[in-house]
Write an enzyme that holds these catalytic residues in place. Sequence first.
Site, short mmCIF file in Angstrom:
data_model
loop_
_atom_site.label_atom_id
_atom_site.label_comp_id
_atom_site.label_asym_id
_atom_site.label_seq_id
_atom_site.Cartn_x
_atom_site.Cartn_y
_atom_site.Cartn_z
N LYS A 187 1.04 -0.95 -0.31
CA LYS A 187 0.18 0.02 0.26
C LYS A 187 1.15 1.41 0.28
CE LYS A 187 -1.78 2.63 3.24
NZ LYS A 187 -2.14 3.94 2.05
N GLU A 262 10.15 1.30 9.88
CA GLU A 262 11.34 1.56 9.40
C GLU A 262 10.64 3.17 9.96
OE1 GLU A 262 14.28 1.52 8.58
OE2 GLU A 262 14.38 -1.04 8.06
N CYS A 296 14.66 10.80 5.86
CA CYS A 296 14.74 10.24 6.93
C CYS A 296 16.03 9.95 7.87
CB CYS A 296 13.28 8.78 7.26
SG CYS A 296 14.23 7.37 6.29
N GLU A 395 10.84 15.35 14.47
CA GLU A 395 10.86 15.02 13.18
C GLU A 395 9.88 16.38 12.98
OE1 GLU A 395 9.66 11.72 11.33
OE2 GLU A 395 11.01 12.04 10.40
P1 NAD Z 1 2.57 8.68 7.62
O1 NAD Z 1 3.60 7.76 9.03
O2 NAD Z 1 1.76 9.60 7.93
O3 NAD Z 1 2.00 7.25 6.68
C1 NAD Z 1 3.10 6.17 5.85
C2 NAD Z 1 2.21 4.90 5.73
O4 NAD Z 1 1.29 4.60 6.47
C3 NAD Z 1 0.74 5.85 4.09
O5 NAD Z 1 0.62 4.96 3.05
C4 NAD Z 1 -0.22 6.27 4.48
O6 NAD Z 1 -1.40 5.78 4.34
C5 NAD Z 1 -0.14 4.93 5.89
N1 NAD Z 1 -0.82 4.73 6.81
C6 NAD Z 1 -1.44 5.54 7.65
N2 NAD Z 1 -2.17 6.26 8.61
C7 NAD Z 1 -1.86 4.39 8.73
C8 NAD Z 1 -2.97 3.33 10.02
N3 NAD Z 1 -3.57 3.74 10.63
N4 NAD Z 1 -2.68 2.26 9.13
C9 NAD Z 1 -1.34 1.86 8.21
N5 NAD Z 1 -1.29 2.95 8.05
C10 NAD Z 1 -1.17 3.82 7.45
O7 NAD Z 1 4.30 8.76 6.95
P2 NAD Z 1 4.12 9.82 5.71
O8 NAD Z 1 3.94 10.89 5.82
O9 NAD Z 1 3.38 9.49 4.66
O10 NAD Z 1 6.26 9.71 5.77
C11 NAD Z 1 7.43 10.47 5.97
C12 NAD Z 1 7.47 9.61 7.58
O11 NAD Z 1 7.86 8.69 7.35
C13 NAD Z 1 8.08 10.38 8.08
O12 NAD Z 1 8.35 10.19 9.92
C14 NAD Z 1 9.77 9.76 8.32
O13 NAD Z 1 10.51 9.88 8.88
C15 NAD Z 1 9.68 8.28 7.79
N6 NAD Z 1 10.16 7.71 6.88
C16 NAD Z 1 11.34 6.77 7.89
C17 NAD Z 1 12.28 6.05 6.61
C18 NAD Z 1 12.43 4.56 7.54
O14 NAD Z 1 13.60 4.47 6.55
N7 NAD Z 1 12.95 5.00 8.50
C19 NAD Z 1 11.99 5.74 5.33
C20 NAD Z 1 11.38 7.72 4.75
C21 NAD Z 1 10.24 7.72 5.57
#
Ligand code: NAD
Length: 508
Positions: A187, A262, A296, A395
């Site tokens: 997803k 992650e 990230c 963050e």
């Molecule tokens: P997010 O957590 O808002 O969303 C990530 C994904 O989770 C999206 O596909 C979203 O639709 C889904 N999601 C949202 N609510 C959910 C739920 N209740 N249940 C299941 N899925 C759900 O993150 P974002 O804003 O898309 O991305 C930014 C974040 O990602 C930052 O915190 C960044 O640090 C992190 N990130 C981490 C890494 C890593 O490797 N550690 C890499 C890239 C991004």
Amino acid sequence: MHNPGHRFQAQDRLADGAQYIGGRLTKGTSGRTHAVVNPATGEEVYTYELASTADVDAAVAAARAAFPGWAATTPGERSDALHRFAAVLAERAEEFAQAESLQCGKPLKLTREFDVPGTIDNTAFFAGAARHLQGQSAGEYSGDHTSYVRREPIGVVGSIAPWNYPLQMAAWKILPAVAAGNTIVLKPAELTPLTSLLFAEAATHAGIPDGVINVVTGLGREAGEHLVGHPDVAMTSFTGSTAVGKRVAEIATSTVKRLHLELGGKAPFLVFDDADLEAAVQGAVAGSLINTGQDCTAATRAYVQRPLYDAFVERTAALMAGVRVGDPFAAGTDLGPLISHAQRDRVAGFVDRARGYARVVTGGEAPQGDLKSGAFYAPTLVADAAQDSEIVQAEIFGPVLVVLPFDTDDEGIALANDTPYGLAASAWSRDVYRANRATREIKAGCVWVNDHIPIISEMPHGGYKASGFGKDMSAYSFEEYTQVKHVMFDNTAVAEKDWHRTVFGDRP
Ligand code: NAD
């Protein structure tokens, strides 16, 4: 502004919908639509029907049906398929770069030189990894038995990805899973589905069987939670924020799934007083502004030892002020917009609140004029904030670097470790002992020395602390998508075995 009505090359191919299930694009059945917006202009570039929970069920069923056949292929066959996949991606590289730049606002030079080649290299890496299953040697560890280890695929993997590097995140989730013989439902973030769909389509074109790779594009709370809790999904792999990761962990744990998280980061950038100042300044600007800071592992907290502090602040601000913010498709643009206006306003909120307790040295505003309609924000340097302030601890996920001074090496390392996160860090020094100490004592999944950001397919990426657990890329990631089975053969052919007497009887 520029490119009104911009289309991506593969737009017509995605006209059939944004769900890729069993090797075909279909429309989501939730009854609601969502628009992909070009964040550089605010214009809608692709509208699609969101996935319902029934669409997730269909995708999991397709993955489940494809699993026995795919798991039974030989490592060599999976490797061949992934090599063909890498070749198709290379042929379509420009199409991927254009679509990724359009949906994310990334400058084309970043997608052409980082996102897309990195993804192709990952694909080639996992083509090789598929043939290198590692394990303990078979042997007679008990004396009476031969023991060995089988590494087996886990089943259907359910993966959830964020919007900051949609193509690379899709690749990091899909490739190790399928190389190890699993099938997958991914997803993507609802803001950025385009390149995940094109990635799955390219896999089919390369001959990877229908149902091995499926994509459902829906909302996190609906499609995402349904995928994580699905009884036919054996493993959840999630990349995203720590807050959502906690929710995902609750659901995955309650359904006893293998879990890989992650999560967020707040990487320190530790400059000792013997560092090459110019190298540190260049590294800080590149390391904090990559992908408009929506990375990230981006450098977010620069700690600079007192003798270099003033010069570092002055040089970094000057270099940041010269970074060219603009149209991602224009030659000469360094920095594109943030992913959305909402994200831009969120970033601006952090900086505006910081004005009450810190000094905004450069940036701190949204560019006007030609860029007014896009989600742009100027490269920003903030100094003189307290260690426990919001801008140092939270963050931000934008083009904002905070800089603080430190005096002793002990203090610098303690400050670097003083957030809940532990994804990445860098140490800048020409003294090998100091740098080596920092690599040992900083609690993060990656520590660079005299650089910040580069990643490679062969090495693991993943967090410590609230940045999660599990590794992406590398042989470590491949192993996480397998489960280990101990097989033990009796070699004695004796009916009444010696050890039985510990359970019943009195044999001598
Ligand atoms: P997010 O957590 O808002 O969303 C990530 C994904 O989770 C999206 O596909 C979203 O639709 C889904 N999601 C949202 N609510 C959910 C739920 N209740 N249940 C299941 N899925 C759900 O993150 P974002 O804003 O898309 O991305 C930014 C974040 O990602 C930052 O915190 C960044 O640090 C992190 N990130 C981490 C890494 C890593 O490797 N550690 C890499 C890239 C991004």
